[in-house]
Design a protein around this motif. Structure first.
Motif, PDB file in Angstrom:
ATOM      1  N   THR A  98       0.820  -1.209   0.000  1.00  0.00           N
ATOM      2  CA  THR A  98       0.000   0.000   0.000  1.00  0.00           C
ATOM      3  C   THR A  98       0.856   1.263   0.000  1.00  0.00           C
ATOM      4  O   THR A  98       1.966   1.295   0.541  1.00  0.00           O
ATOM      5  N   LEU A  99       0.274   2.324  -0.586  1.00  0.00           N
ATOM      6  CA  LEU A  99       0.913   3.624  -0.647  1.00  0.00           C
ATOM      7  C   LEU A  99      -0.097   4.682  -0.221  1.00  0.00           C
ATOM      8  O   LEU A  99      -1.286   4.581  -0.526  1.00  0.00           O
ATOM      9  N   GLY A 100       0.374   5.686   0.489  1.00  0.00           N
ATOM     10  CA  GLY A 100      -0.496   6.790   0.884  1.00  0.00           C
ATOM     11  C   GLY A 100       0.319   7.956   1.393  1.00  0.00           C
ATOM     12  O   GLY A 100       1.539   7.838   1.590  1.00  0.00           O
ATOM     13  N   ALA A 101      -0.347   9.080   1.601  1.00  0.00           N
ATOM     14  CA  ALA A 101       0.350  10.277   2.085  1.00  0.00           C
ATOM     15  C   ALA A 101       0.705  10.173   3.562  1.00  0.00           C
ATOM     16  O   ALA A 101       1.579  10.902   4.053  1.00  0.00           O
ATOM     17  N   ASP A 102       0.037   9.281   4.306  1.00  0.00           N
ATOM     18  CA  ASP A 102       0.316   9.101   5.732  1.00  0.00           C
ATOM     19  C   ASP A 102      -0.346   7.797   6.180  1.00  0.00           C
ATOM     20  O   ASP A 102      -0.911   7.054   5.374  1.00  0.00           O
ATOM     21  N   GLY A 103      -0.221   7.486   7.461  1.00  0.00           N
ATOM     22  CA  GLY A 103      -0.932   6.360   8.050  1.00  0.00           C
ATOM     23  C   GLY A 103      -0.269   5.009   8.000  1.00  0.00           C
ATOM     24  O   GLY A 103      -0.824   4.027   8.504  1.00  0.00           O
ATOM     25  N   ALA A 104       0.945   4.923   7.438  1.00  0.00           N
ATOM     26  CA  ALA A 104       1.593   3.616   7.316  1.00  0.00           C
ATOM     27  C   ALA A 104       2.218   3.137   8.621  1.00  0.00           C
ATOM     28  O   ALA A 104       2.428   1.936   8.804  1.00  0.00           O
TER      29      ALA A 104
END
Length: 311
Positions: free
Chosen positions: A82-88
């Motif tokens: 998964t990829l995202g701007a935050d929250g990993a």
């Protein structure tokens, strides 16, 4: 849920704590995170700019716990990247299904977690250059996470790969093992024109690398490790014999279309051993400060992985 929270009073600017569980939107799946990989940019700038208590992180791999309500994306129980701007950097992550790829069952999800920013950035940059079979490809900053993926992908695509690093004596053997045909101390050392450049450094190196492009060549700026801007000399963009139609092509990973299939392809190549994630540091989430310190000190050449289960 457990999470790494921004806390600039703590070592590395992070501490293990708890945060509310995310509530996924209809186009998002809820993923139980197994591992995350750290990137220099998010560590250097993200922690510095975020509010205390924020949950950051771009890259994560895990297992779908709740499928997207709109019916898109993988089913419950599917291993994903998964990829995202935050929250990993948390046990649970709500992820847009367009920014998610599937991984093979039984794959090392720590290795898979290196794919989103490093692997996908390298692949997307190569897409911008176009077909590379039989072409000359220069990769600056080749010892970083993106650079090492780019060297391998360039080799798989049939390019003549020239890897640029500040210390060829220390890193030349490793870069050649990944697929580099040449290792040079900087773009100024390239003696023949190149068809494409993937630049991870910026500043003067980008300017010099642009000057190495042949006719219809393309430079893709991917990273900016110098912290400074670019100043092109007068005439740098004028057409000359053999230098016509050169391009600087940009992209923004989080808004790239079709990213899910790219992430899936990369995850499967890593799981099959066709791509080496080049993990140079790995530990539990309770060791995050050590990883952050190594990244900021530029002592890591490759990827740093945090395993949630090891915390």
């Amino acid at each position: 849920m457990r999470a790494l929270l921004v806390d600039r009073s703590a070592p590395g600017g992070l501490r293990l704590g708890t945060a509310p569980d995310p509530e996924p939107a209809p186009h998002q799946a809820l993923v139980r995170v197994v591992a995350t990989s750290l990137n220099h940019g998010e560590v250097r700038h993200g922690i510095e700019d975020a509010a205390d208590g924020a949950v950051l992180g771009w890259d994560a791999a895990g297992v779908v716990e709740q499928a997207a309500a709109d019916g898109t994306g993988p089913a419950v129980g599917t291993p994903v990247v998964t990829l995202g701007a935050d929250g990993a950097w948390a046990e649970l992550r709500a992820v847009d299904t367009a920014l998610m790829g599937t991984a093979p069952a039984g794959a090392d999800l720590g290795a898979i977690s290196t794919v989103p920013v490093a692997g996908a950035s390298a692949l997307r940059a190569l897409h911008r250059i176009g077909p590379i079979l039989g072409r000359r490809l220069l990769i600056t900053g080749a010892t970083g996470g993106v650079g090492r993926y780019a060297v391998q992908l360039g080799r798989l695509g049939g390019a003549h790969v020239i890897a640029s690093t500040g210390d060829p004596a220390a890193h030349g053997e490793g870069l050649r093992a990944l697929g580099a045909d040449e290792v040079v101390p900087g773009p100024q050392a390239v003696t023949e024109p190149v068809d494409g450049v993937l630049d991870m450094v910026g500043g003067e190196q980008l300017v010099t690398a642009f000057g190495k492009l042949t006719e219809r060549g393309t430079l893709v700026p991917v990273g900016q490790s110098t912290g400074g801007g670019e100043r092109f000399p007068l005439g740098a963009f004028w057409d000359e014999p053999g230098r016509h139609d050169r391009t600087i092509a940009t992209f923004f990973l989080l808004t790239a279309t079709g990213l899910g299939p790219d992430l899936t392809w990369l995850a499967h190549r890593v799981a099959a051993g066709d791509l080496d994630p080049q993990i140079s540091w790995r530990g539990g989430w309770d060791q995050a400060a050590e990883a952050v310190d190594a990244l900021l000190g530029r002592r890591l050449h490759g990827k740093a992985v945090l395993d949630l289960t090891a915390a």
